[in-house]
Design a protein around this motif. Structure first.
Motif, PDB file in Angstrom:
ATOM      1  N   GLN A 192       0.984  -1.371   0.138  1.00  3.58           N
ATOM      2  CA  GLN A 192      -0.007  -0.048   0.156  1.00  3.58           C
ATOM      3  C   GLN A 192       1.411   1.342   0.171  1.00  3.58           C
ATOM      4  OE1 GLN A 192      -2.772  -0.281   3.419  1.00  3.58           O
ATOM      5  NE2 GLN A 192      -3.464  -2.198   2.604  1.00  3.58           N
ATOM      6  N   ALA A 193       2.136   1.677   0.715  1.00  2.06           N
ATOM      7  CA  ALA A 193       2.763   2.519   1.106  1.00  2.06           C
ATOM      8  C   ALA A 193       3.411   2.515  -0.534  1.00  2.06           C
ATOM      9  CB  ALA A 193       3.492   2.654   1.874  1.00  2.06           C
ATOM     10  N   GLU A 194       3.824   1.790  -1.190  1.00  2.00           N
ATOM     11  CA  GLU A 194       4.465   1.694  -2.902  1.00  2.00           C
ATOM     12  C   GLU A 194       3.222   2.480  -3.814  1.00  2.00           C
ATOM     13  OE1 GLU A 194       5.682  -2.346  -2.936  1.00  2.00           O
ATOM     14  OE2 GLU A 194       7.933  -1.480  -2.536  1.00  2.00           O
ATOM     15  N   GLU A 195       2.013   1.672  -3.808  1.00  2.00           N
ATOM     16  CA  GLU A 195       1.636   2.134  -4.836  1.00  2.00           C
ATOM     17  C   GLU A 195       0.979   4.001  -3.960  1.00  2.00           C
ATOM     18  OE1 GLU A 195      -2.100   0.457  -3.628  1.00  2.00           O
ATOM     19  OE2 GLU A 195      -1.600  -1.190  -5.155  1.00  2.00           O
ATOM     20  N   GLY A 249       3.333   5.916  -2.690  1.00  2.00           N
ATOM     21  CA  GLY A 249       5.403   6.772  -3.781  1.00  2.00           C
ATOM     22  C   GLY A 249       5.808   6.754  -2.926  1.00  2.00           C
ATOM     23  N   VAL A 250       6.081   5.722  -1.755  1.00  2.00           N
ATOM     24  CA  VAL A 250       6.418   5.302  -0.228  1.00  2.00           C
ATOM     25  C   VAL A 250       7.342   4.275  -0.760  1.00  2.00           C
ATOM     26  CG1 VAL A 250       7.048   5.350   1.999  1.00  2.00           C
ATOM     27  CG2 VAL A 250       5.468   6.407   1.153  1.00  2.00           C
ATOM     28  N   PRO A 251       8.918   4.396  -0.936  1.00  2.00           N
ATOM     29  CA  PRO A 251      10.014   3.712  -1.406  1.00  2.00           C
ATOM     30  C   PRO A 251      10.153   2.527   0.255  1.00  2.00           C
ATOM     31  CG  PRO A 251      11.390   6.094  -2.201  1.00  2.00           C
ATOM     32  CD  PRO A 251      10.034   6.131  -1.305  1.00  2.00           C
ATOM     33  N   CYS A 252      10.236   1.497  -0.616  1.00  2.00           N
ATOM     34  CA  CYS A 252       9.841   0.161   0.804  1.00  2.00           C
ATOM     35  C   CYS A 252      10.858  -0.349   0.762  1.00  2.00           C
ATOM     36  CB  CYS A 252       8.730  -0.481   0.863  1.00  2.00           C
ATOM     37  SG  CYS A 252       6.934   0.739   1.293  1.00  2.00           S
ATOM     38  N   THR A 253      11.244  -0.693   1.174  1.00  5.64           N
ATOM     39  CA  THR A 253      13.050  -1.790   1.333  1.00  5.64           C
ATOM     40  C   THR A 253      12.946  -2.601   2.410  1.00  5.64           C
ATOM     41  OG1 THR A 253      14.178  -0.358   0.986  1.00  5.64           O
ATOM     42  CG2 THR A 253      15.567  -2.403   1.520  1.00  5.64           C
ATOM     43  N   ILE A 254      13.036  -3.945   2.814  1.00  6.79           N
ATOM     44  CA  ILE A 254      13.164  -5.355   3.342  1.00  6.79           C
ATOM     45  C   ILE A 254      14.688  -6.259   3.195  1.00  6.79           C
ATOM     46  CG2 ILE A 254      12.012  -7.488   3.528  1.00  6.79           C
ATOM     47  CD1 ILE A 254       9.327  -7.495   2.942  1.00  6.79           C
ATOM     48  N   ASN A 255      15.154  -5.216   3.871  1.00  2.29           N
ATOM     49  CA  ASN A 255      16.949  -5.971   3.878  1.00  2.29           C
ATOM     50  C   ASN A 255      16.751  -7.260   4.320  1.00  2.29           C
ATOM     51  OD1 ASN A 255      17.416  -3.685   3.508  1.00  2.29           O
ATOM     52  ND2 ASN A 255      17.425  -2.301   5.677  1.00  2.29           N
ATOM     53  N   TYR A 256      17.473  -8.220   4.263  1.00  5.84           N
ATOM     54  CA  TYR A 256      17.449  -9.638   4.758  1.00  5.84           C
ATOM     55  C   TYR A 256      19.232  -9.953   5.268  1.00  5.84           C
ATOM     56  CZ  TYR A 256      13.958 -10.730   0.857  1.00  5.84           C
ATOM     57  OH  TYR A 256      12.961 -10.511   0.939  1.00  5.84           O
ATOM     58  N   PRO A 257      19.288 -10.413   6.686  1.00  3.84           N
ATOM     59  CA  PRO A 257      20.764 -10.419   7.580  1.00  3.84           C
ATOM     60  C   PRO A 257      21.887 -11.272   6.060  1.00  3.84           C
ATOM     61  CG  PRO A 257      18.908 -11.946   7.809  1.00  3.84           C
ATOM     62  CD  PRO A 257      18.158 -11.563   7.017  1.00  3.84           C
ATOM     63  N   PHE A 258      22.552 -10.563   7.296  1.00  2.00           N
ATOM     64  CA  PHE A 258      24.026 -11.362   6.234  1.00  2.00           C
ATOM     65  C   PHE A 258      24.740 -11.142   7.678  1.00  2.00           C
ATOM     66  CE2 PHE A 258      22.766 -10.181   2.782  1.00  2.00           C
ATOM     67  CZ  PHE A 258      23.048 -10.207   1.568  1.00  2.00           C
ATOM     68  N   TYR A 259      25.694 -12.010   7.636  1.00  2.00           N
ATOM     69  CA  TYR A 259      26.480 -12.716   9.035  1.00  2.00           C
ATOM     70  C   TYR A 259      28.188 -12.925   8.024  1.00  2.00           C
ATOM     71  CZ  TYR A 259      28.745 -14.161  13.380  1.00  2.00           C
ATOM     72  OH  TYR A 259      29.785 -14.055  14.188  1.00  2.00           O
ATOM     73  N   LYS A 260      29.638 -11.670   8.248  1.00  2.00           N
ATOM     74  CA  LYS A 260      30.676 -12.405   7.782  1.00  2.00           C
ATOM     75  C   LYS A 260      29.917 -12.535   5.999  1.00  2.00           C
ATOM     76  CE  LYS A 260      32.194 -14.220  11.616  1.00  2.00           C
ATOM     77  NZ  LYS A 260      33.091 -16.264  12.409  1.00  2.00           N
ATOM     78  N   GLY A 261      29.614 -11.873   5.926  1.00  2.00           N
ATOM     79  CA  GLY A 261      29.706 -11.581   3.872  1.00  2.00           C
ATOM     80  C   GLY A 261      28.768 -12.558   3.506  1.00  2.00           C
ATOM     81  N   LYS A 262      27.949 -13.102   4.044  1.00  2.00           N
ATOM     82  CA  LYS A 262      26.894 -14.745   3.689  1.00  2.00           C
ATOM     83  C   LYS A 262      25.596 -14.108   4.555  1.00  2.00           C
ATOM     84  CE  LYS A 262      30.867 -17.838   2.606  1.00  2.00           C
ATOM     85  NZ  LYS A 262      31.187 -19.121   3.367  1.00  2.00           N
ATOM     86  N   ARG A 263      24.899 -14.480   3.412  1.00  2.00           N
ATOM     87  CA  ARG A 263      23.222 -13.969   4.368  1.00  2.00           C
ATOM     88  C   ARG A 263      23.109 -15.539   5.150  1.00  2.00           C
ATOM     89  NH1 ARG A 263      18.783 -13.569   0.305  1.00  2.00           N
ATOM     90  NH2 ARG A 263      17.580 -14.817   1.948  1.00  2.00           N
ATOM     91  N   VAL A 264      21.956 -15.116   6.432  1.00  2.00           N
ATOM     92  CA  VAL A 264      21.904 -16.202   7.194  1.00  2.00           C
ATOM     93  C   VAL A 264      20.291 -16.113   8.261  1.00  2.00           C
ATOM     94  CG1 VAL A 264      22.694 -13.724   8.654  1.00  2.00           C
ATOM     95  CG2 VAL A 264      23.435 -16.188   9.638  1.00  2.00           C
ATOM     96  N   THR A 265      20.200 -16.671   8.250  1.00  2.00           N
ATOM     97  CA  THR A 265      19.548 -16.794   9.425  1.00  2.00           C
ATOM     98  C   THR A 265      19.102 -17.487  11.071  1.00  2.00           C
ATOM     99  OG1 THR A 265      18.811 -19.643   9.389  1.00  2.00           O
ATOM    100  CG2 THR A 265      17.893 -17.807   7.319  1.00  2.00           C
ATOM    101  N   MET A 266      17.927 -16.758  11.918  1.00  2.00           N
ATOM    102  CA  MET A 266      18.358 -17.409  12.910  1.00  2.00           C
ATOM    103  C   MET A 266      18.974 -18.423  12.897  1.00  2.00           C
ATOM    104  SD  MET A 266      18.297 -16.595  16.076  1.00  2.00           S
ATOM    105  CE  MET A 266      16.758 -15.020  16.540  1.00  2.00           C
ATOM    106  N   TRP A 267      18.689 -19.415  12.430  1.00  2.00           N
ATOM    107  CA  TRP A 267      18.680 -21.087  12.735  1.00  2.00           C
ATOM    108  C   TRP A 267      19.949 -21.581  12.264  1.00  2.00           C
ATOM    109  CZ3 TRP A 267      14.526 -20.451  14.614  1.00  2.00           C
ATOM    110  CH2 TRP A 267      13.679 -19.634  14.610  1.00  2.00           C
ATOM    111  N   SER A 268      20.373 -20.586  11.077  1.00  2.00           N
ATOM    112  CA  SER A 268      22.214 -20.830  10.732  1.00  2.00           C
ATOM    113  C   SER A 268      22.900 -19.696  11.385  1.00  2.00           C
ATOM    114  CB  SER A 268      22.246 -20.291   9.116  1.00  2.00           C
ATOM    115  OG  SER A 268      21.433 -19.213   9.219  1.00  2.00           O
ATOM    116  N   LEU A 269      22.473 -18.957  12.642  1.00  2.00           N
ATOM    117  CA  LEU A 269      23.514 -18.303  13.139  1.00  2.00           C
ATOM    118  C   LEU A 269      23.909 -18.647  14.768  1.00  2.00           C
ATOM    119  CD1 LEU A 269      24.612 -14.772  13.699  1.00  2.00           C
ATOM    120  CD2 LEU A 269      22.402 -14.530  14.110  1.00  2.00           C
TER     121      LEU A 269
END
Length: 281
Positions: A58-61, A63-83
């Motif tokens: 709804q926000a993008e419609e 005109g508000v820019p929206c971003t979902i950031n994915y977590p990284f750890y030591k330069g690699k994508r990470v999840t709670m379960w791999s962290l």
């Protein structure tokens, strides 16, 4: 201030909780240029994910820019379960590496707003300056954006990550928040209608006894934590650590220790050294 410091719009950090919803509305009504950012923790409830997706759409419609950031750890994508296996200990109230890695990496070189409030701290506010800088020296606290410590300020700066932070509702009470939400008819996360008092990672140690209800509603997350603990024990064993003396016999026993369920013989205790500010157990 955001345009003056960085030449970019204000960033509203959106966790999917009620305080974020209020901050979004306040900034929207202020008329200042802004963006929305959500840090994907990978351990949020499905309702939170769907709520964020719909609101961002709804926000993008509009005109508000929206971003979902994915977590990284030591330069690699990470999840709670791999962290957890990489850190080799479960996240606890004292060891909150999950917040730092999964929530706090975004916003470098930007001016941010958060929904931090003094009312969510058990202690009382002590006098400090409006602006606060953060340092690497041991013993000097690094305040994470999601902390509701009584020492948080209306405006803060973080030299480590080149951030400036504004907490616009820092002096609001719970009543203030809900009164504003109801009077202005602001849509909030459906978890609140399900009886949740807080919205965050499923199984967060800061949630206390509420975790039992969370895992009853979302058993898949309990299985994910246990699988991560199993991998963690394998890493620790490879490094020569004997966890049997501390009661960590398997993933199930780690989970019980983590949930503070039963006291087991020789159970691990994690303590914080007052002088060195280091963790030991």
């Amino acid at each position: 201030m955001s345009l003056g410091y960085y030449g970019k719009p204000l960033v509203v950090t959106d966790s999917g909780g009620k305080d974020s919803a209020v901050c979004r509305e306040l900034v929207r009504r202020s008329g200042v240029p802004y963006e929305l950012i959500h840090n994907l923790t990978t351990a949020d409830a499905p309702e939170t994910i769907y709520y964020i997706r719909e609101h961002f759409r709804q926000a993008e419609e509009e005109g508000v820019p929206c971003t979902i950031n994915y977590p990284f750890y030591k330069g690699k994508r990470v999840t709670m379960w791999s962290l957890i296996p990489q850190k080799k200990i479960p996240p606890t109230r004292l060891v909150r590496y999950c917040c730092e890695v999964l929530k706090e990496q975004s916003g470098t070189n930007r001016f941010l707003t958060t929904g931090v409030r003094w009312a969510e701290s058990k202690k009382r506010k002590e006098g400090r300056g409006i602006y606060e800088s953060f340092a690497r020296e041991r013993g000097k606290k690094i305040i994470l954006n999601n902390d509701n410590d009584d020492k948080r300020q209306l405006f803060e700066s973080c030299r480590l990550r080149s951030k400036h932070i504004c907490n616009p509702i820092i002096d609001w009470s719970d009543h203030d928040v809900w009164d504003y939400i109801r009077s202005e008819k602001i849509p909030v996360n459906p978890l609140y209608d399900m009886g949740f008092f807080r919205v965050g990672c499923i199984g967060c140690p800061m949630a206390g006894q509420s975790r039992y209800r969370e895992f009853a509603l979302y058993p898949t997350y309990e299985r994910a934590y246990k699988k991560a603990f199993e991998k963690m024990l394998l890493v620790r064993k490879m490094e020569g650590k004997d966890d049997s003396t501390g009661g960590w016999l398997d993933a199930e026993s780690v989970f019980k220790w983590w949930m503070e369920d039963n006291t087991m013989p020789g159970q691990y205790k994690m303590l914080l050294d007052d002088e060195t500010n280091e963790l030991y157990y």
